[in-house]
Design an enzyme around this catalytic site. Structure first.
Site, PDB file in Angstrom:
ATOM      1  N   SER B   8       2.857  -1.366  50.173  1.00 43.61           N
ATOM      2  CA  SER B   8       2.397  -0.359  49.226  1.00 43.61           C
ATOM      3  C   SER B   8       3.249  -0.429  47.965  1.00 43.61           C
ATOM      4  O   SER B   8       4.431  -0.744  48.036  1.00 43.61           O
ATOM      5  CB  SER B   8       2.522   1.031  49.857  1.00 43.61           C
ATOM      6  OG  SER B   8       1.994   1.994  48.989  1.00 43.61           O
ATOM      7  N   CYS B   9       2.641  -0.178  46.810  1.00 44.07           N
ATOM      8  CA  CYS B   9       3.406  -0.144  45.565  1.00 44.07           C
ATOM      9  C   CYS B   9       2.866   0.982  44.688  1.00 44.07           C
ATOM     10  O   CYS B   9       1.773   1.476  44.931  1.00 44.07           O
ATOM     11  CB  CYS B   9       3.330  -1.490  44.840  1.00 44.07           C
ATOM     12  SG  CYS B   9       1.660  -1.998  44.408  1.00 44.07           S
ATOM     13  N   PRO B  10       3.628   1.404  43.661  1.00 37.67           N
ATOM     14  CA  PRO B  10       3.229   2.590  42.906  1.00 37.67           C
ATOM     15  C   PRO B  10       1.835   2.504  42.299  1.00 37.67           C
ATOM     16  O   PRO B  10       1.051   3.437  42.385  1.00 37.67           O
ATOM     17  CB  PRO B  10       4.287   2.691  41.818  1.00 37.67           C
ATOM     18  CG  PRO B  10       5.468   1.967  42.353  1.00 37.67           C
ATOM     19  CD  PRO B  10       4.924   0.875  43.215  1.00 37.67           C
TER      20      PRO B  10
END
Lengths: 151, 472
Positions: B8-10
């Protein structure tokens, strides 16, 4: 829909002029702006730099993916630029960035389909052969074709 | 080895998927199997099942965003940034091969005194959607009931003059205006309840159909009934409107019509549909139920009143602000507008007894509580004064079998005394704070009920509890 809708010929430059990160950014923002993908050039640029502040988008393997999600974007687009001699992108592995994908996504993402394509591209970039091919690309038409094959 | 991973990433646009791809390829190359869940802007994909997690030898979380780890309790878990997932997947997987990854242990209730906020958060995650939708409506409705109840009670108490027909406010008095303001606020109660139930189900397009439906439900003249379908009708109207809007929204329409869907087609069709259902089908029967309920409450005497107070008191303390508590609370609040503030009175008493009683218990039986709990006791006293039952949660979470019965008995006793002494509360809130706002009838007995309930709770819990080591 496939990737050729997001990366048109005008959005591919196999011989970037800029030699610093900032110059390359300007050059590629202009490419996006010329195709009418942006509503507000400066606002989009700000979004890009804000993202860079959070951490370099130079992810290594010679790839940089500067991206901005902003109201200033009219339609999802990707610009692809090649800098054979490489640009210092503060990459995590210290390697210079040669393949640069600049991604523009509107805040109000109408359909998930665009995101799906970006996802496919991201995955494809982890493929060593695909990267080699892009690094050796000579003709814009070839690149368009390779992108079209990403499904 | 079998591994599972989450990336997951921003922004959720690129890194998430690069890491997923890289981890998958590397694991395969190293001779392991892996399943990678991606949490990107498209949403969660390739979600890990309980089965996947159960069978996994290790978990990798490569994320620059908060990922819920509670599913991985008891698993070997490695948490790194998303770029590590892209850059050095070999090293990560090698750590599992070398058995260097520690087992992740979630802190459980027994190990930690949970704060009120934590429990509330957990609850809202567990809530079923029907309850959540209902509570969304209730939370928007409450201020209207507060304004209505408070202003009407105040204007009658100060501006009213005793006559043969009861308290009457002279026409020319300023209190007559204030009374009318309160009455105006009550008018909105059912439409707001219905509107925001519908919003919770169908988002913004639900508001108008829900409110219109709620208004029709509350006004019996639409379907030839004197009483109207009241809050039960409002709840039904809200759910009807919500699900109808949701259904219409899911119909695929040509691009040309799309822009006018949310402002024209959806509100119009769904409002008409809700209205028709109420006017021709549901209105009268529900109004009948409401009349029955009101006359049942009116006819209630002695023993049955005691039973009602006991049930309400027990419900209020049983889960301290949870769904059971809210049902009793909603019943009490709705009855205020129906002219039965004497139902809310016992509830207001029961609401504050758990925190106040437990707070008192920590003062009386110092040896029965840990230092931490004694601190929580002070907070509970403060929360009790302003009518927040949740103040009792830290105690109940730690020792439910001794604490919950004690507070239930305390609240039941308090509620019964209040019911028998005709304590009434005109605002939907509990605890001594409501007396400060002049919203309580029979104030003295209100406090007597609270104090007796507190003492019962405190004594009972201290008898049941065993002493603890002070340094534990």
């Amino acid at each position: 829909m496939n990737m050729t809708e997001l990366v048109t010929k005008e959005l591919i430059n196999l011989n970037l002029q800029g030699s610093t990160k900032d110059e390359v950014m300007e050059e590629m923002i202009d490419m996006l702006n010329r195709t009418g993908a942006l509503k507000d050039r400066e606002m989009y640029k700000k979004a890009l730099y804000e993202r860079e502040m959070e951490g370099s988008t130079g992810i290594g393997f010679g790839i940089a993916i500067p991206h901005g999600k902003s109201e200033a974007v009219k339609r999802t687009s990707i610009a692809f630029g090649l800098k054979r001699s490489g640009v210092d992108w503060d990459s995590l592995d210290g390697e210079k960035a040669k393949l640069i994908f600049m991604i523009a996504v509107p805040t109000e993402q109408a359909g998930n389909e665009h995101l799906r394509i970006l996802q496919l591209l991201s995955r494809k970039l982890m493929d060593d052969d695909f990267r080699e091919r892009l690094l050796d690309a000579r003709k814009v038409d070839d690149v368009v074709q390779w992108f079209a094959q990403i499904i | 080895m079998k591994l599972v991973a989450i990336t997951s990433c921003p922004n959720g646009i690129a890194h998430t998927y690069m890491a997923a791809e890289k981890l998958a390829k590397t694991a395969e190359k190293m001779g392991h199997t892996i399943k990678v869940e991606t949490q990107g802007s498209i949403g969660v994909e390739n979600e890990l099942t309980t089965e996947d997690i159960k069978n996994a030898d290790g978990v990798i979380i490569a994320a620059d965003k908060q990922v819920d780890k509670s599913r991985f309790h008891g698993k070997r878990l490695l948490e790194v940034s998303v770029t590590d997932g892209i850059r050095r997947p070999e090293e990560l997987i090698a750590q599992f091969e070398k058995n260097e990854v520690p087992v992740y242990m979630e802190q459980t209730a027994a190990m930690k005194l949970k704060s009120v906020e934590e429990v509330k958060k957990e609850r809202s995650q567990k809530q079923n959607p029907v309850y959540r939708n209902l509570m969304n409506g209730v939370s928007y409705m409450i201020p209207f009931v507060v304004i209505g109840g408070l202003l009407i009670a105040l204007s009658l108490a100060i501006g009213g003059e005793p006559t043969a027909k009861g308290l009457v406010i002279p026409k020319e008095s300023i209190w007559n205006h204030i009374f009318n303001v309160g009455a105006a606020s009550f008018t909105f109660m059912v439409p707001i309840l219905a509107g925001y139930i519908a919003v919770s189900i169908a988002d913004r397009p639900g508001l108008a159909p829900g409110m219109v439906g709620g208004y029709i439900a509350a006004n019996g003249s639409f379907y030839g009934s004197q009483a109207g379908a009241g809050f039960i009708g409002g709840i039904i109207a809200g759910f009807l409107a919500g699900y109808i809007v949701k259904a219409i929204k899911s119909i695929r329409v040509p691009q040309v019509i799309q822009p006018i869907m949310p402002i024209l087609i959806i509100p119009l069709c769904s409002s008409l549909l809700v209205a028709a259902i109420f006017i021709f089908i549901l209105g009268q029967p529900i109004a009948g139920i409401m009349e029955g309920l009101t006359s049942w409450l009116n006819s209630m005497q002695g023993a049955s009143k005691v039973v009602l107070a006991m049930i309400l008191g027990a419900m209020i303390s049983f889960d301290m602000g949870g769904p059971v508590n809210k049902v009793a609370f909603l019943f009490g609040s709705a009855m205020i507008a129906q002219g039965h503030a004497d139902i809310m009175g016992p509830i207001a008493v029961a609401i504050c007894i758990p925190p106040l009683g437990l707070g008192l218990a920590t003062l009386l039986g110092k040896k029965k509580f840990t230092n931490e709990e004694r601190e929580a006791g002070k907070a509970a006293l403060a929360m009790g004064l302003v009518g927040i039952t949740e103040g009792a949660i830290p105690f109940a979470a730690r020792d439910p079998l001794r604490v919950i019965p004690s507070i239930m008995v305390g609240s039941m006793v308090g509620a019964v005394i209040a019911m028998l002494s005709r304590v009434a509360d005109h605002v939907p809130h509990g605890g001594p704070i409501v007396a400060v706002f002049q919203a309580v009838d029979h104030v003295l007995m209100f406090f007597v009920s609270i104090i007796i309930g507190m003492i019962v709770t405190a004594l009972l819990v201290n008898i049941l509890k065993k002493p603890v080591d002070a340094d534990n």
